[in-house]
Design a protein around this motif. Structure first.
Motif, short mmCIF file in Angstrom:
data_model
loop_
_atom_site.label_atom_id
_atom_site.label_comp_id
_atom_site.label_asym_id
_atom_site.label_seq_id
_atom_site.Cartn_x
_atom_site.Cartn_y
_atom_site.Cartn_z
N LEU A 36 36.51 56.44 -34.01
CA LEU A 36 37.94 56.53 -34.25
C LEU A 36 38.52 57.72 -33.52
N LEU A 37 39.70 57.54 -32.95
CA LEU A 37 40.44 58.63 -32.34
C LEU A 37 41.82 58.63 -32.99
N TYR A 38 42.11 59.70 -33.72
CA TYR A 38 43.41 59.78 -34.38
C TYR A 38 44.52 59.85 -33.35
N LEU A 39 45.68 59.27 -33.69
CA LEU A 39 46.82 59.27 -32.79
C LEU A 39 47.23 60.69 -32.42
N GLU A 40 47.16 61.62 -33.38
CA GLU A 40 47.50 63.02 -33.10
C GLU A 40 46.56 63.62 -32.06
N THR A 41 45.28 63.26 -32.11
CA THR A 41 44.31 63.74 -31.12
C THR A 41 44.61 63.14 -29.76
N ASN A 42 44.91 61.86 -29.74
CA ASN A 42 45.28 61.19 -28.50
C ASN A 42 46.49 61.88 -27.86
N ASP A 43 47.50 62.17 -28.67
CA ASP A 43 48.70 62.83 -28.17
C ASP A 43 48.39 64.23 -27.66
N ALA A 44 47.54 64.97 -28.40
CA ALA A 44 47.18 66.34 -27.98
C ALA A 44 46.44 66.35 -26.66
N GLY A 46 47.04 64.28 -24.34
CA GLY A 46 47.97 63.81 -23.32
C GLY A 46 47.62 62.45 -22.74
N LEU A 47 46.91 61.64 -23.52
CA LEU A 47 46.52 60.31 -23.04
C LEU A 47 47.65 59.33 -23.32
N PRO A 48 48.07 58.56 -22.32
CA PRO A 48 49.13 57.59 -22.56
C PRO A 48 48.63 56.42 -23.42
N LEU A 49 49.47 55.96 -24.31
CA LEU A 49 49.09 54.84 -25.17
C LEU A 49 48.85 53.56 -24.38
N ALA A 50 49.39 53.49 -23.17
CA ALA A 50 49.23 52.29 -22.35
C ALA A 50 47.77 52.05 -21.96
N VAL A 51 46.92 53.09 -22.02
CA VAL A 51 45.52 52.89 -21.63
C VAL A 51 44.67 52.34 -22.77
N ILE A 52 45.23 52.29 -23.97
CA ILE A 52 44.50 51.71 -25.10
C ILE A 52 44.55 50.20 -24.99
N ARG A 53 43.38 49.58 -25.10
CA ARG A 53 43.31 48.13 -24.95
C ARG A 53 42.38 47.55 -26.01
#
Length: 66
Positions: A36-44, A46-53
Motif C-alpha cells: 500500500l502507498l498512502y495518497l499523502e506519501t504519493n503526493d509527498a 511528487g508522483l502524478p496520479l496519472a501513473v497509477i494503473r
C-alpha cells in the motif's frame, strides 16, 4: 531498539529518505503480497496520479484487525 529478543516476531518500522522526501514510520514487510502507498506519501513524492494503473495480479482479501 538495540536488542530484539525474538527476531522476526516484531514489525520493522523505519524512517527513510527517497530523493529529497523524508518518510517516517514506514512498515517493512517482506512477506506481504499486498503493498500500500498512502495518497499523502504519493503526493509527498511528487508522483502524478496519472501513473497509477490497475493491476492484473489477483486480489483475494484483507483480514481486518489491529
Amino acid at each position: 531498539p538495540d536488542h530484539i529478543p525474538q527476531l522476526g516476531h516484531f514489525p520493522l518500522v523505519i524512517n527513510l529518505v527517497i530523493g529529497k522526501t523524508h518518510l517516517s514510520r514506514v512498515l517493512m514487510d517482506g512477506g506481504s503480497s499486498l503493498n500500500l502507498l498512502y495518497l499523502e506519501t504519493n503526493d509527498a513524492l511528487g508522483l502524478p496520479l496519472a501513473v497509477i494503473r490497475p493491476s492484473d495480479a489477483p486480489f483475494h482479501r484483507v483480514i481486518p484487525g489491529l
